[in-house]
Design a protein around this motif. Sequence first.
Motif, PDB file in Angstrom:
ATOM      1  N   GLY A  53      -2.777  11.551   2.369  1.00  0.00           N
ATOM      2  CA  GLY A  53      -2.131  11.921   3.547  1.00  0.00           C
ATOM      3  C   GLY A  53      -2.539  11.981   4.933  1.00  0.00           C
ATOM      4  N   THR A  54      -1.854  12.358   6.158  1.00  0.00           N
ATOM      5  CA  THR A  54      -2.973  13.213   8.040  1.00  0.00           C
ATOM      6  C   THR A  54      -2.453  14.843   7.078  1.00  0.00           C
ATOM      7  OG1 THR A  54      -0.470  13.371   8.171  1.00  0.00           O
ATOM      8  CG2 THR A  54      -1.637  11.120   8.515  1.00  0.00           C
ATOM      9  N   GLY A  55      -2.501  15.021   6.033  1.00  0.00           N
ATOM     10  CA  GLY A  55      -2.401  16.534   6.089  1.00  0.00           C
ATOM     11  C   GLY A  55      -1.052  17.820   6.459  1.00  0.00           C
ATOM     12  N   ARG A  56      -1.299  18.741   6.663  1.00  0.00           N
ATOM     13  CA  ARG A  56      -0.054  19.697   6.401  1.00  0.00           C
ATOM     14  C   ARG A  56      -0.272  19.797   8.360  1.00  0.00           C
ATOM     15  NH1 ARG A  56      -1.077  25.458   6.055  1.00  0.00           N
ATOM     16  NH2 ARG A  56      -3.382  26.182   4.920  1.00  0.00           N
ATOM     17  N   VAL A  57       1.163  20.254   8.507  1.00  0.00           N
ATOM     18  CA  VAL A  57       1.255  21.383  10.383  1.00  0.00           C
ATOM     19  C   VAL A  57       0.987  22.815   9.819  1.00  0.00           C
ATOM     20  CG1 VAL A  57       2.283  21.515  12.391  1.00  0.00           C
ATOM     21  CG2 VAL A  57       1.949  18.661  10.360  1.00  0.00           C
TER      22      VAL A  57
ATOM     23  N   MET B 277       0.853  -1.321   0.144  1.00  0.00           N
ATOM     24  CA  MET B 277      -0.245  -0.048   0.049  1.00  0.00           C
ATOM     25  C   MET B 277       0.595   1.106  -0.013  1.00  0.00           C
ATOM     26  SD  MET B 277      -2.987   0.582   2.884  1.00  0.00           S
ATOM     27  CE  MET B 277      -2.093   2.702   3.471  1.00  0.00           C
ATOM     28  N   LEU B 278       0.354   2.128  -0.659  1.00  0.00           N
ATOM     29  CA  LEU B 278       0.604   3.526  -0.750  1.00  0.00           C
ATOM     30  C   LEU B 278       0.336   4.875  -0.359  1.00  0.00           C
ATOM     31  CD1 LEU B 278       1.619   4.050  -4.537  1.00  0.00           C
ATOM     32  CD2 LEU B 278       3.322   3.506  -2.869  1.00  0.00           C
ATOM     33  N   LYS B 279       1.351   4.788   1.554  1.00  0.00           N
ATOM     34  CA  LYS B 279       0.667   5.721   1.825  1.00  0.00           C
ATOM     35  C   LYS B 279       1.178   7.009   2.530  1.00  0.00           C
ATOM     36  CE  LYS B 279       0.012   6.009   7.106  1.00  0.00           C
ATOM     37  NZ  LYS B 279       1.076   6.326   7.221  1.00  0.00           N
ATOM     38  N   PRO B 280       0.207   8.605   1.614  1.00  0.00           N
ATOM     39  CA  PRO B 280       1.235   9.860   1.043  1.00  0.00           C
ATOM     40  C   PRO B 280       1.413  10.384   2.110  1.00  0.00           C
ATOM     41  CG  PRO B 280      -1.008   9.816   0.785  1.00  0.00           C
ATOM     42  CD  PRO B 280      -0.984   8.157   0.822  1.00  0.00           C
ATOM     43  N   LEU B 281       2.610  11.430   2.045  1.00  0.00           N
ATOM     44  CA  LEU B 281       2.922  11.812   3.310  1.00  0.00           C
ATOM     45  C   LEU B 281       2.476  13.011   3.498  1.00  0.00           C
ATOM     46  CD1 LEU B 281       4.974   9.719   3.866  1.00  0.00           C
ATOM     47  CD2 LEU B 281       6.724  11.486   4.781  1.00  0.00           C
ATOM     48  N   GLY B 282       1.943  14.005   4.605  1.00  0.00           N
ATOM     49  CA  GLY B 282       1.690  15.385   4.748  1.00  0.00           C
ATOM     50  C   GLY B 282      -0.011  15.647   3.889  1.00  0.00           C
ATOM     51  N   ASP B 283       0.531  17.013   3.142  1.00  0.00           N
ATOM     52  CA  ASP B 283      -0.743  17.098   1.830  1.00  0.00           C
ATOM     53  C   ASP B 283      -1.006  16.483   1.196  1.00  0.00           C
ATOM     54  OD1 ASP B 283       1.597  17.923   1.170  1.00  0.00           O
ATOM     55  OD2 ASP B 283       0.297  20.279   1.048  1.00  0.00           O
ATOM     56  N   ARG B 284      -0.416  15.041   0.379  1.00  0.00           N
ATOM     57  CA  ARG B 284      -0.124  14.481  -0.486  1.00  0.00           C
ATOM     58  C   ARG B 284      -1.355  13.707  -0.265  1.00  0.00           C
ATOM     59  NH1 ARG B 284       4.897  15.053   0.201  1.00  0.00           N
ATOM     60  NH2 ARG B 284       6.137  16.476  -1.656  1.00  0.00           N
ATOM     61  N   ILE B 285      -1.769  13.215  -1.965  1.00  0.00           N
ATOM     62  CA  ILE B 285      -2.712  11.895  -1.889  1.00  0.00           C
ATOM     63  C   ILE B 285      -2.121  11.316  -2.723  1.00  0.00           C
ATOM     64  CG2 ILE B 285      -4.554  13.345  -1.740  1.00  0.00           C
ATOM     65  CD1 ILE B 285      -5.087  13.571  -4.526  1.00  0.00           C
ATOM     66  N   VAL B 286      -2.353   9.686  -3.198  1.00  0.00           N
ATOM     67  CA  VAL B 286      -2.126   9.381  -4.045  1.00  0.00           C
ATOM     68  C   VAL B 286      -3.785   8.742  -4.990  1.00  0.00           C
ATOM     69  CG1 VAL B 286      -1.908   6.912  -4.990  1.00  0.00           C
ATOM     70  CG2 VAL B 286      -0.839   7.818  -2.796  1.00  0.00           C
ATOM     71  N   ILE B 287      -3.563   9.628  -6.105  1.00  0.00           N
ATOM     72  CA  ILE B 287      -4.326   9.012  -7.153  1.00  0.00           C
ATOM     73  C   ILE B 287      -4.639   7.861  -8.461  1.00  0.00           C
ATOM     74  CG2 ILE B 287      -6.034  11.207  -6.342  1.00  0.00           C
ATOM     75  CD1 ILE B 287      -4.976  11.490  -9.853  1.00  0.00           C
ATOM     76  N   GLU B 288      -5.937   7.060  -8.657  1.00  0.00           N
ATOM     77  CA  GLU B 288      -5.857   6.358  -9.963  1.00  0.00           C
ATOM     78  C   GLU B 288      -6.367   7.648 -11.100  1.00  0.00           C
ATOM     79  OE1 GLU B 288      -6.460   1.941  -8.905  1.00  0.00           O
ATOM     80  OE2 GLU B 288      -7.587   3.113 -10.848  1.00  0.00           O
ATOM     81  N   LEU B 289      -5.790   7.472 -12.451  1.00  0.00           N
ATOM     82  CA  LEU B 289      -6.135   8.130 -13.176  1.00  0.00           C
ATOM     83  C   LEU B 289      -6.945   8.130 -13.510  1.00  0.00           C
ATOM     84  CD1 LEU B 289      -3.107   9.331 -15.434  1.00  0.00           C
ATOM     85  CD2 LEU B 289      -3.984  10.597 -13.611  1.00  0.00           C
ATOM     86  N   ILE B 290      -8.074   8.691 -14.466  1.00  0.00           N
ATOM     87  CA  ILE B 290      -9.076   7.579 -15.263  1.00  0.00           C
ATOM     88  C   ILE B 290      -9.340   8.243 -16.557  1.00  0.00           C
ATOM     89  CG2 ILE B 290     -12.214   8.254 -14.915  1.00  0.00           C
ATOM     90  CD1 ILE B 290     -11.967   8.721 -12.484  1.00  0.00           C
TER      91      ILE B 290
END
Lengths: 94, 94, 94, 94, 94, 94, 94
Positions: D43-47, D1-14
């Motif tokens: 991600g967990t969001g920016r601080v 599983m990919l877990k993005p950091l901070g304010d990042r997201i993982v997406i699949e293209l449509i």
Amino acid sequence: MLKPLGDRIVIELIEAEEKTSSGIVLPDSAKEKPQEGKVIAVGTGRVLENGQRVNLEVSEGDRIIFSKYAGTEVKYEGTEYLILRESDILATIG
Amino acid sequence: MLKPLGDRIVIELIEAEEKTSSGIVLPDSAKEKPQEGKVIAVGTGRVLENGQRVNLEVSEGDRIIFSKYAGTEVKYEGTEYLILRESDILATIG
Amino acid sequence: MLKPLGDRIVIELIEAEEKTSSGIVLPDSAKEKPQEGKVIAVGTGRVLENGQRVNLEVSEGDRIIFSKYAGTEVKYEGTEYLILRESDILATIG
Amino acid sequence: MLKPLGDRIVIELIEAEEKTSSGIVLPDSAKEKPQEGKVIAVGTGRVLENGQRVNLEVSEGDRIIFSKYAGTEVKYEGTEYLILRESDILATIG
Amino acid sequence: MLKPLGDRIVIELIEAEEKTSSGIVLPDSAKEKPQEGKVIAVGTGRVLENGQRVNLEVSEGDRIIFSKYAGTEVKYEGTEYLILRESDILATIG
Amino acid sequence: MLKPLGDRIVIELIEAEEKTSSGIVLPDSAKEKPQEGKVIAVGTGRVLENGQRVNLEVSEGDRIIFSKYAGTEVKYEGTEYLILRESDILATIG
Amino acid sequence: MLKPLGDRIVIELIEAEEKTSSGIVLPDSAKEKPQEGKVIAVGTGRVLENGQRVNLEVSEGDRIIFSKYAGTEVKYEGTEYLILRESDILATIG
């Protein structure tokens, strides 16, 4: 009298001859050449976002090393001075 | 004595021969070559917007790796030093 | 031991062969190629303007994907490492 | 599983075909072409400077429109993903 | 009357002849040439992120040195003025 | 439905014919040409460093003037929209 | 009615003839030429990081000097206006 604003300081340059006596020798080939000066006057410090002023770390009479191309030269009552920001100072000597 | 301001530090460079003995070998082809040094003096730290100073993470005597083109060289009482900002330090060794 | 400062981390690169076994294949044509690494050491985190340190989101042993041209390579006791900032990490794997 | 950091997201293209069915048609001539994707992980969001984390506005499963040249492509366990920052997302659809 | 906004000030330039009498001589070769002026009006100060206004350090009547290419010239009721930001002022004189 | 994130808004463009009827005529020679639009959806607002969200000043249905080259065009269910940041809006009309 | 957002203002330009009568003459050779205008409408002010709005220093009816290339021209109900940010205003007159 020159009274610098904010985090600025007024210094007198210390010539290379004096430098040798104080033990500092700066390489000629350095691209950003540091230089030595004596603090003549200091500003009241910069203002933080909480309204507090930060006193400068240097005081009148301190000997400092600063980056060569920093600051603005002025001549006042026959003496040449340099007006720097505190962030242009690398270190104090002594 | 050189006393650096704010978040600056004064270091002595550790030559390549010493590096080999401490186990660090840096690739020649690296564009931003890191180097090794020994901390001689540290500043009082930078001031946050709430007025608080942040102590530096390194102390006198620490061995550090820093980015090669960072800092300003000065020669004081016959010894060459480098004045860096703490943010130029990559890691401590030991 | 390399101990990174602030929000920096020390990683060991994971070679392409390992990557295939873990399921990650990165396109050769990508301009900013991500890469995979294993976290060896983490810093104490960056300091916020209120004086608080933010613990890093990654820990020793985590597998991460990072941007290819990020960081500085160092060789320490015969092993090559890369020193990154946490902001260069894209994601953890696992 | 990919877990993005901070304010990042993982997406699949449509892909474009799906886009037509969902009603989105993007002009070919647009210089900064938006694209559509499905959120796989956030991600967990920016601080913030007060130490608080800001939860992302998007959640797993959301369909989003983002700017075309944003993000970094990775291939993980045979599927291609894109890792974006939340600020690269223009809108959610639905 | 010209009333500057925020951290701006309105000054009258002091010509070179006056400068000599006040003891300031500025080198012609200096790239960023400082100049001398008299403060005519000051703004209410900039607003900090906590909502507090910071009073300017200079007052009407002060003689100041500022950087030559700073500010905007205006002519009002037959007199030429220069409108500067306080950060363009290097020092006060006297 | 398109739901913009943060301080973004979704608008429909109002064509030049409509503009004339509403009284707005924009000069052709202007380098940064403003344009008119109708707000379709607004985001939840940007997050300040104290964690507070700032509601947008515009609401669904508002007519706005914005800078011409701002924003990203998208076509959704047969209608063309523009996604802007609130800072791209110059004024509301009405 | 044009209602500017945030720290923006709407002004009507005051032509050179009027300027002469009010006593302002601006040199033709000035690179960043200031100009005179009358404030028609003001925004609600910018939002500080503590959530507080800062009221503008200018009000409807004020005469102002601003930098020439600042702002965006719009024509509304047959009249030309300029939309500026408050930071583009140098001073008020009167």
